[in-house]
Design a protein around this motif. Structure first.
Motif, short mmCIF file in Angstrom:
data_model
loop_
_atom_site.label_atom_id
_atom_site.label_comp_id
_atom_site.label_asym_id
_atom_site.label_seq_id
_atom_site.Cartn_x
_atom_site.Cartn_y
_atom_site.Cartn_z
N LYS A 37 10.44 3.14 -11.95
CA LYS A 37 10.54 2.06 -10.97
C LYS A 37 10.10 2.54 -9.59
CE LYS A 37 14.25 -0.68 -13.02
NZ LYS A 37 15.67 -1.01 -12.94
N TYR A 63 6.41 2.90 -9.40
CA TYR A 63 5.77 1.60 -9.32
C TYR A 63 5.85 1.04 -7.89
CZ TYR A 63 4.35 -3.07 -10.74
OH TYR A 63 3.69 -4.25 -10.87
N LEU A 64 7.04 1.12 -7.31
CA LEU A 64 7.22 0.65 -5.94
C LEU A 64 6.31 1.41 -4.99
CD1 LEU A 64 11.06 0.10 -5.41
CD2 LEU A 64 9.29 -1.60 -5.78
N ILE A 72 2.57 0.35 -5.26
CA ILE A 72 2.29 -0.94 -4.61
C ILE A 72 2.38 -0.81 -3.10
CG2 ILE A 72 3.00 -3.34 -4.42
CD1 ILE A 72 3.38 -3.45 -7.21
N MET A 73 3.33 -0.02 -2.64
CA MET A 73 3.49 0.17 -1.21
C MET A 73 2.22 0.83 -0.63
SD MET A 73 7.03 0.33 0.18
CE MET A 73 7.84 1.87 -0.01
N PHE A 95 -0.76 0.71 -1.93
CA PHE A 95 -1.82 -0.29 -2.02
C PHE A 95 -1.76 -1.24 -0.83
CE2 PHE A 95 -2.93 -4.62 -3.71
CZ PHE A 95 -4.30 -4.41 -3.78
N LEU A 96 -0.53 -1.63 -0.44
CA LEU A 96 -0.38 -2.59 0.66
C LEU A 96 -0.63 -1.95 2.02
CD1 LEU A 96 2.74 -4.65 -0.42
CD2 LEU A 96 0.39 -5.40 -0.38
N TYR A 97 -0.19 -0.70 2.19
CA TYR A 97 -0.20 -0.14 3.53
C TYR A 97 -1.35 0.82 3.82
CZ TYR A 97 4.13 -2.38 4.68
OH TYR A 97 5.07 -3.33 4.94
N LEU A 98 -1.93 1.45 2.79
CA LEU A 98 -3.01 2.40 3.07
C LEU A 98 -4.17 1.79 3.86
CD1 LEU A 98 -3.43 4.97 0.16
CD2 LEU A 98 -2.75 5.36 2.53
N PRO A 99 -4.63 0.59 3.47
CA PRO A 99 -5.74 0.01 4.25
C PRO A 99 -5.37 -0.19 5.71
CG PRO A 99 -5.46 -1.17 2.20
CD PRO A 99 -4.30 -0.24 2.30
N ILE A 100 -4.16 -0.67 5.96
CA ILE A 100 -3.74 -0.90 7.35
C ILE A 100 -3.64 0.43 8.08
CG2 ILE A 100 -1.88 -1.81 8.80
CD1 ILE A 100 -1.24 -3.78 6.57
N THR A 158 -5.25 3.17 7.41
CA THR A 158 -6.59 3.69 7.67
C THR A 158 -7.13 3.15 8.98
OG1 THR A 158 -6.88 3.46 5.29
CG2 THR A 158 -8.80 4.07 6.57
N LEU A 159 -7.01 1.83 9.15
CA LEU A 159 -7.49 1.22 10.40
C LEU A 159 -6.78 1.83 11.59
CD1 LEU A 159 -7.77 -2.62 9.76
CD2 LEU A 159 -9.51 -0.87 9.54
N SER A 171 -6.22 -4.18 15.56
CA SER A 171 -5.39 -4.23 14.35
C SER A 171 -4.08 -3.50 14.54
CB SER A 171 -6.09 -3.59 13.16
OG SER A 171 -7.41 -3.90 13.11
N PHE A 220 -0.47 -5.14 14.31
CA PHE A 220 0.48 -4.72 13.27
C PHE A 220 1.80 -4.26 13.89
CE2 PHE A 220 2.34 -1.56 10.38
CZ PHE A 220 2.49 -2.37 9.27
#
Lengths: 266, 270
Positions: free
Chosen positions: A5, A8-9, A12-13, A15-20, A22-23, A232, A236
């Motif tokens: 678990k 998995y968390l 996803i975390m 996936f959600l935060y790496l792009p932000i 990076t910026l 950005s 954020f």
């Protein structure tokens, strides 16, 4: 199972935060490169605050959001009062129409409003953007305020009248405090929707008027500058702080309410 | 206090801001430039370019909806059962990106996936073959999933939280195994949330032109791109309206399904 678990968390975390993230990291990069790190600098933040176009876009975005969500909140709350007086059929019709705007695709809302404005003989400018934002914001206000009205019912207001309060006084002292969380939530929702909107603004704005979203869109087409990364990061961090504060306040008021409930019960 | 006339301003607003404008789409969709009645704009969907774009939109939005569902359901289940800190805070973490401007979020992926971008640089560090993801349908799906995942997580989580723990315990007491409890109790009870999440992801994915424009490099046309171009660069509003009507048909169908499966509005987003 527990480890699975957590993995998995975490995925996803990331996936959600790496792009932000990076910026945010590259907003502190010294050079214009988006791939190579050439040293820490605040250069892009400086340039951002000297960029007239970006500053005016920021001002536009927040003034449109503030005005449109304020008007939408008043309009929506009034609509709720009216709906409460209606028979079931009237309520269903209005709520159905409310849902059309709420669930409609942005692009359809955008082009329909654009065609509507032109049919009414409006020139597309800042005013049409404002009207458009009010249009798509009111349903969110109604959605947040209506349940509060339903919860409240008419009896406490009537009791206040029986005790000699004037209708306005009773509304202000008895009804409004009960509605406040719903109204606040509706306003906040309308505000966020307005700030975040691109598609509707894209179709209803006049030439030369930019919000943050339309500015980003035009820059993405011709080439991204790192000033956008700086923007950005600021957006954020602001969102994070605002949401934490709102969370904290609503937590505290919930705790207070419980406390008062305990007192009145004993 | 409750007087009908308080609703009149909003009723007027709905009339001018929703009904008449949507009526205008119908008007433009069924007339030609000279204002004569025609069905050509709607039937234009059968032209190969438009048909292909609609097909691509349906395909990509279905794929991204499915990925979102398969990702979000376990996530919502884990969040429901999580003892990690305060529950509200965990949910907060997963929906926070939603508050970031969605163009910026999409732009972030463009920066990452670009030729010689961070994604490929990392691949070459790991001595893996270079892999061009930008300007492919896969990149668009990735963008859709990234942008709309929270819309799937929230309704499902809300519905799961409403399930009475006693019902689940009763099922265990009556001898059901874990799998059986999930398939016969939890899953049926979460249908309203799933349906609501599916529409919340499917409709924006089907109609987007921003994600396909930014991550598809203007080479992959979705139906949204075609419509947007008809309204901006080509300035053929009649054709754009006609095609929008066809697109709206698909929105209406998915709304109708939502209404049937979630008649009580339990899976409401807010």
């Amino acid at each position: 199972m527990r480890a699975l678990k957590s993995v998995y968390l975490t995925i996803i975390m990331l996936f959600l935060y790496l792009p932000i993230l990076t910026l945010m990291i590259f907003s502190f990069n010294g050079s214009k490169s988006m791939f190579k790190w050439t040293g820490f600098s605040f250069r892009w933040y400086g340039e951002m605050f000297e960029d007239e176009k970006m500053l005016s876009a920021i001002v536009n975005t927040f003034s449109i959001a503030a005005i449109s969500s304020l008007i939408a909140t008043v309009l929506g709350t009034m609509a709720c009062i009216g709906i409460m007086a209606m028979a079931k059929r009237g309520e269903n019709i209005i709520m159905g129409l409310n849902n059309i705007t709420l669930l409609n695709a942005d692009i359809v809302t955008g082009i329909s409003l654009m065609l509507g404005f032109i049919a009414f003989g409006f020139y597309l400018n800042m005013g049409t953007v404002l009207l458009a934002h009010i249009t798509f914001s009111v349903p969110y206000v109604i959605l947040s305020v209506m349940p509060k009205f339903k919860q409240l019912g008419p009896s406490s207001y009537e009791a206040a009248l029986d005790l000699g309060a004037s209708p306005f006084y009773a509304f202000r002292k008895v009804v409004l405090p009960e509605l406040r969380p719903g109204i606040a939530a509706g306003f906040l929702l309308a505000f966020t929707m307005s700030v975040d909107d691109f598609v509707v603004t894209h179709f209803t704005r006049g030439a030369g008027i930019n919000t943050i979203s339309t500015l980003i869109y035009s820059q993405v087409k011709v080439g991204i500058r790192p000033t956008l990364f700086a923007l950005s990061s600021i957006i954020f961090v602001t969102a994070l702080v605002v949401l934490l504060v709102v969370n904290f306040i609503s937590d505290r008021s919930a705790a207070e309410e419980e406390f008062f409930y305990e007192i009145t019960q004993s | 206090m409750y007087k009908k006339y308080f609703a009149f301003p909003y009723v007027f607003w709905i009339l001018c801001g929703t009904i008449i404008p949507i009526g205008m789409i119908f008007y433009y969709g069924f007339t030609d430039r000279s204002g004569m009645f025609t069905t050509a704009n709607v039937l234009a969907i059968l032209e190969p370019v438009h048909r292909k774009a609609l097909g691509m939109s349906l395909l990509l939005s279905l794929i991204s909806t499915l990925i979102c569902l398969l990702t979000a359901f376990p996530l919502a289940l884990i969040l429901k059962g999580s003892r990690l800190g305060r529950k509200g805070f965990m949910v907060f973490i997963f929906v926070l990106p939603m508050w970031m401007n969605f163009l910026l979020r999409t732009m972030a992926w463009q920066v990452i996936l670009e030729k010689g971008g961070i994604f490929n640089t990392m691949l070459s560090y790991l001595h893996l073959p270079q892999f061009q993801l930008i300007n492919t349908p896969a990149a668009i799906v990735l963008g859709m999933v990234y942008d709309f995942l929270p819309f799937m997580v929230l309704p499902i989580y809300n519905v799961l939280m409403k399930i009475d723990g006693n019902i689940i315990e009763a099922a265990y007491d009556l001898g059901a195994g874990r799998g059986k409890v999930f398939s016969s109790v939890v899953l049926p009870l979460s249908v309203p949330g799933i349906v609501s999440g599916v529409t919340m992801v499917f409709v924006p994915s089907l109609t987007t032109f921003v994600i396909s424009n930014i991550l598809g490099g203007g080479k992959i046309y979705l139906i949204g791109n075609i419509i947007e171009q008809e309204f901006t660069t080509s300035a053929n509003w009649n054709l754009g309206s006609g095609l929008s009507l066809v697109m709206m048909l698909f929105i209406v169908i998915s709304m109708a399904i939502l209404r049937v499966l979630d008649s009580k509005g339990e899976g409401n987003f807010i």
